[in-house]
Scaffold this motif. Structure first.
Motif, mmCIF file in Angstrom:
data_model
loop_
_atom_site.group_PDB
_atom_site.id
_atom_site.type_symbol
_atom_site.label_atom_id
_atom_site.label_comp_id
_atom_site.label_asym_id
_atom_site.label_seq_id
_atom_site.Cartn_x
_atom_site.Cartn_y
_atom_site.Cartn_z
ATOM 1 N N LEU A 185 0.590 -1.371 -0.236
ATOM 2 C CA LEU A 185 0.334 -0.279 -0.088
ATOM 3 C C LEU A 185 0.956 1.130 -0.302
ATOM 4 O O LEU A 185 0.803 1.662 -1.249
ATOM 5 N N VAL A 186 2.358 1.578 0.939
ATOM 6 C CA VAL A 186 2.584 2.291 1.289
ATOM 7 C C VAL A 186 3.730 2.265 -0.546
ATOM 8 O O VAL A 186 3.232 3.496 -1.076
ATOM 9 N N LEU B 188 0.974 4.444 -3.427
ATOM 10 C CA LEU B 188 1.421 5.491 -1.939
ATOM 11 C C LEU B 188 2.299 6.244 -3.630
ATOM 12 O O LEU B 188 2.400 7.304 -3.832
ATOM 13 N N VAL C 92 2.591 6.964 -6.581
ATOM 14 C CA VAL C 92 1.821 7.385 -7.463
ATOM 15 C C VAL C 92 1.887 9.232 -7.192
ATOM 16 O O VAL C 92 1.839 9.444 -7.772
ATOM 17 N N ALA C 93 2.363 8.807 -5.669
ATOM 18 C CA ALA C 93 3.059 10.424 -5.708
ATOM 19 C C ALA C 93 4.197 11.023 -6.472
ATOM 20 O O ALA C 93 4.580 11.877 -6.372
ATOM 21 N N SER D 183 10.108 7.628 -5.568
ATOM 22 C CA SER D 183 9.685 6.613 -4.723
ATOM 23 C C SER D 183 9.905 5.406 -4.135
ATOM 24 O O SER D 183 9.564 5.190 -2.598
ATOM 25 N N THR E 15 6.576 -0.667 -6.240
ATOM 26 C CA THR E 15 6.321 0.797 -6.168
ATOM 27 C C THR E 15 7.322 1.498 -7.247
ATOM 28 O O THR E 15 6.842 2.610 -8.016
#
Length: 108
Positions: A5-6, A9, A12-13, A42, A64
């Motif tokens: 999950l991290v 995220l 995407v960030a 990332s 990632t």
């Protein structure tokens, strides 16, 4: 589960920071300096965030990179990855418990 999950995220960030949200993947448009930056950012984010969460998981780095390199870029694709991780984790936990392997319910 937390690691992936991290990873999603962070991927995407990173692509948002580098303005790549609507850009084609490295397979479609080759490797650009922005993609290299997004990939590096990332992975760095994951390396910084996971240890304090006590959720280090090296395979999450692959997730990632799949996101930051544009190979998984649709919300549905990201949801399926998370669903697969949750399912795999649940099945592995259940099989280990059935086999008598002492698997904790949660990490302390």
């Amino acid at each position: 589960v937390v690691g992936h999950l991290v990873g999603i995220l962070a991927g995407v960030a990173a692509i948002a920071v580098f303005g790549l949200l609507d850009a084609p993947s490295v397979l479609e448009a080759d490797v650009t300096l922005a993609r290299v930056g997004a990939a590096a950012l990332s992975v760095a984010l994951v390396a910084l965030i996971l240890p304090p969460l006590r959720a280090t998981h090296p395979p999450a780095g692959a997730t990632t990179l799949l996101v930051s390199l544009g190979l998984l870029d649709q919300p549905g694709q990201l949801a399926w990855v998370l669903a697969g991780v949750v399912l795999l984790t649940a099945v592995a936990w259940a099989l280990n418990r059935l086999a008598g392997v002492p698997v904790p319910v949660r990490q302390s």
